[in-house]
Design an enzyme around this catalytic site. Structure first.
Site, mmCIF file in Angstrom:
data_model
loop_
_atom_site.group_PDB
_atom_site.id
_atom_site.type_symbol
_atom_site.label_atom_id
_atom_site.label_comp_id
_atom_site.label_asym_id
_atom_site.label_seq_id
_atom_site.Cartn_x
_atom_site.Cartn_y
_atom_site.Cartn_z
ATOM 1 N N GLU A 110 1.963 -21.353 -0.989
ATOM 2 C CA GLU A 110 3.083 -22.298 -0.903
ATOM 3 C C GLU A 110 2.557 -23.700 -0.650
ATOM 4 O O GLU A 110 1.666 -23.896 0.179
ATOM 5 C CB GLU A 110 3.978 -21.962 0.295
ATOM 6 C CG GLU A 110 4.884 -20.788 0.154
ATOM 7 C CD GLU A 110 5.768 -20.662 1.400
ATOM 8 O OE1 GLU A 110 6.093 -21.684 2.031
ATOM 9 O OE2 GLU A 110 6.107 -19.522 1.745
ATOM 10 N N GLU A 146 4.734 -15.580 6.540
ATOM 11 C CA GLU A 146 4.294 -16.488 7.611
ATOM 12 C C GLU A 146 4.510 -15.852 8.992
ATOM 13 O O GLU A 146 5.273 -16.366 9.819
ATOM 14 C CB GLU A 146 5.009 -17.825 7.520
ATOM 15 C CG GLU A 146 4.598 -18.630 6.308
ATOM 16 C CD GLU A 146 5.000 -20.105 6.397
ATOM 17 O OE1 GLU A 146 5.886 -20.440 7.181
ATOM 18 O OE2 GLU A 146 4.399 -20.908 5.662
HETATM 19 C C1 GLA Z 1 7.370 -21.984 4.943
HETATM 20 C C2 GLA Z 1 8.169 -20.768 4.541
HETATM 21 C C3 GLA Z 1 9.078 -21.033 3.388
HETATM 22 C C4 GLA Z 1 9.747 -22.372 3.519
HETATM 23 C C5 GLA Z 1 8.705 -23.443 3.662
HETATM 24 C C6 GLA Z 1 9.292 -24.839 3.720
HETATM 25 O O1 GLA Z 1 6.200 -22.123 4.270
HETATM 26 O O2 GLA Z 1 7.347 -19.680 4.238
HETATM 27 O O3 GLA Z 1 10.022 -19.996 3.353
HETATM 28 O O4 GLA Z 1 10.588 -22.369 4.622
HETATM 29 O O5 GLA Z 1 8.017 -23.217 4.851
HETATM 30 O O6 GLA Z 1 8.286 -25.815 3.824
#
Ligand code: GLA
Length: 667
Positions: A300, A144
């Protein structure tokens, strides 16, 4: 290859005797892929230059023995304490001059050569050690990018910004012209005098801000590319990705997308938001579009609640399944989650996981098992594509500049885009997003919401499209400036003036003293109803007027349409209510000859991917589905579309049917 199913696996949080149980439970849940090591830097390199890979060997070997493929992270998302302690110059700085410290994550300046040096050294070690590991399916670079720190205002960033500007403009005179520094005594004599747009007495130079947005997105991308180069060199056969974040303002994903082998995305729709399935659909369509229509991965999502909203609603039963199928319907070939086992310590211990605190005897784990088993049987979906006849132009530079300060009104760009997208979705019309300047030939209709900062060539593409048979719809605040944020004088819109047959004389936003009570107005004509946020003094020089404003703007056109040489060009000089957008889109699609996959039914989403029609009931009561064919999720069974002869069937709350339409069954 299966539909990927699984999630982030952060085993370093538990003693190694838990790992074997993890693999056993993953197998039970149908997990086929684990993203390993996203935040493992401190465990992999506990002291500068001392690498410890034994534990990761064991984890990867265990997953491999269990038949689970690995999306191996490069572990560079969170530098370890020794690094920021010994080299504090890697820490990012806010616009206000606050240095962001450790004890959290993402505490690095993307421009820091020190961070990049240590990060790439780790990546090389990982690639050399695991490049041939039999469990390795793909590389997950960083994590991210920019999610917590998209803009860094440190001295390190200042130096990099100067270099970037020098490369872009060549000489300082060109920069002075582009930035309009003749105003407010801002003229620079040398690149050395330039700083990031740090906290200032009042409005900063708009083009400096825009260039800093471009630079910041690029710096993050450079971090990614530094790592990718090493992986390509050592493991050319292994695909690479990094997880995008939907409509994330900090990174221009049109610039990023060509550099990933497969687009992947993280999406956390709020279960308490009644529009969350609609905004999630828009995110899925952006992801598919970024990859040019190729399948992508939902990298995710949450099985239930997150821990980062004010109050974190869980997903009710079956909600997670419906959301997962929505992604598959819109082109995903992988459904993954954050994270495998719910943390017992640390900042995310209240974030849901595939395996909850309460263990496998839980409704969440049961739903995970059911979904895993179902997806394992859906191989026929893999690789198939959607065909969209409608496109929406989406532009990060317009987003950045429209939402700057000192503009005519506060416009939420993504919300405005969504107001149009939502109506297309309601009609079950597939939509692609395209970047400005890209060819739109072949689409039957193209929508251009608030394309604020557009180059001459970006506008020319759209004019050509409308003149040569396309159906173009443009909304207010388009073509207001060029790519340097210089106003297009003489009625705005550039070449679109002629195409649309209009000029814009003056803006008249609907100002409200109370931001919670937006002022509304109305329009009347062939199309009537309420509007908000925006109006303008518009001349329909060579266009038909479909609606006009009333009250103080009585008689001024609000919506126009021009018959071009071979197509149509529509202009909407206001932000219409959903009901008005419904009329406009209805007329546009009729002109363009575009039909939805199914007629609209409240709460029901229908998408055709390849030969299959996905029907998703996002509501909490059953809906009637009029579709004949066989539901491959429950052939002939309840909750689906019934047998080949069936036409009307109930689709239960959060129900999903994947239907081979009757014609295909017969054929
Ligand atoms: C992001 C991060 C993860 C986690 C999620 C929680 O997507 O990449 O590591 O912290 O948020 O929602």
């Amino acid at each position: 290859m299966p539909i990927w199913f699984g999630g982030d696996y952060n085993p370093e949080q538990w003693p190694s005797d838990v790992w074997a149980e993890d693999v056993t439970l993953m197998q039970r849940a149908g997990v086929t892929m684990a993203t390993v090591g996203v935040f493992s830097w401190a465990k992999l390199e506990p002291r500068e230059g001392e690498f410890e890979f034994g534990w990761l060997d064991e984890v990867l070997d265990g997953l491999h023995a269990g038949g689970i493929r690995v999306d191996l992270a490069t572990a560079t998302a969170s530098p370890p304490p020794w690094l920021t302690h010994a080299y504090p110059e890697v820490l990012p700085v806010t616009a206000e001059g606050v240095t962001l410290g450790g004890g959290s994550r993402q505490q690095y300046s993307p421009s820091s050569p020190v961070y990049r040096r240590f990060a790439t050294r780790l990546v090389r070690q990982l690639a050399e050690r695991y490049g041939e590991h039999p469990a390795l399916e793909m590389w997950h670079i960083g994590n991210e990018y920019g999610c917590h720190v998209s803009h860094d205002y440190s001295d390190v960033a200042a130096a990099a910004f100067r270099l970037w500007l020098q490369e872009k403009y060549g000489d300082i005179g060109a920069l002075n012209f582009a930035w309009g520094t003749g105003f407010w005594s801002q003229q620079y004599a040398d690149f050395e005098e330039i700083y990031p747009p740090r906290a200032a007495p009042t409005y900063l130079n708009p083009t400096q801000l825009l260039d800093f947005d471009r630079f910041s997105s690029r710096q993050l991308l450079e971090c990614y590319l530094d790592e990718k180069r090493i992986l390509r060199e050592l493991t050319p056969q292994i695909p690479v990705t990094t997880n995008f974040m939907g409509f994330f303002k900090g990174a221009d994903y049109w610039e990023w997308a060509p550099h990933v082998d497969i687009v992947s995305n993280d999406n956390y729709p709020d279960p308490a938001d009644p529009e969350s399935s609609q905004t999630a659909a828009m995110v899925c369509d952006l992801m598919r579009s970024l990859g040019g229509g190729a399948p992508w991965i939902l990298m995710e999502q949450a099985t239930s609640a997150v821990n980062w909203r004010t109050s974190n609603a869980p997903k009710r039963p079956h909600h997670m399944r419906a959301g997962s199928y929505q992604a598959v319907a819109r082109g995903a070939d992988g459904i993954l989650f954050f994270q495998w086992r719910q943390s017992v310590a640390g900042a995310e211990k209240f974030h849901s996981a595939l395996l909850p605190h309460a263990g496998p005897q839980t409704r969440v784990f049961r739903e995970v098992e059911e979904l895993g088993a179902e997806l394992a049987g859906l191989g026929e979906v893999l690789g198939s594509r959607l065909t969209a006849h409608v496109a929406i132009v989406f532009d990060w530079a317009s987003w950045w500049s429209l939402e700057q300060e000192a503009t005519p009104a506060d416009i939420d760009y993504v919300k405005h885009v969504f107001s149009w997208y939502r109506e297309l979705l309601r009609r079950n019309v597939a939509v692609d997003f395209v970047k400005p300047g890209a060819s739109v030939d072949g689409y039957k209709a193209v929508l251009v919401p608030a394309l604020f900062a557009a180059s001459t060539s970006d506008l020319a593409v759209l004019s050509d499209y409308a003149e040569h048979g396309g159906n173009l719809l443009v909304t207010f605040q388009s073509g207001i400036t060029d790519e340097n944020l210089h106003i297009t004088e003489g009625g705005y819109l550039g070449s679109l003036q002629k195409t649309l047959g209009i000029t814009v004389e003056e803006f008249a936003p609907l100002a409200s003293a109370d931001p919670n009570a937006p002022v509304e107005s109305v329009i009347e004509g062939e199309i009537s109803g309420s509007v908000a946020v925006w109006r303008e003094y518009l001349h329909a020089d060579d266009a038909q007027i479909l609606a006009s404003f009333v009250d103080d703007l009585a008689g001024w056109p609000a919506i126009t349409r021009r018959q071009t040489a071979e197509g149509t060009a529509w202009y909407v000089g206001t932000w219409p209510s959903a009901a008005v957008i419904e009329s406009i889109v209805g007329a546009l699609l009729e002109t363009a000859g575009v039909d939805g996959v199914l007629d609209p039914v409240p709460g029901l989403e229908a998408v055709r991917r390849g030969e299959l029609v996905f029907a998703l009931n996002h509501g909490w009561s059953p809906v009637e589905l009029s579709l004949s064919g066989t539901d491959i999720l429950s052939p002939g069974g309840a909750g689906g579309a019934g047998g080949a002869e069936g036409t009307k069937h109930a689709l239960e709350a959060q129900g999903v049917a994947i239907v081979v339409p009757a014609a295909e069954v017969a054929g």
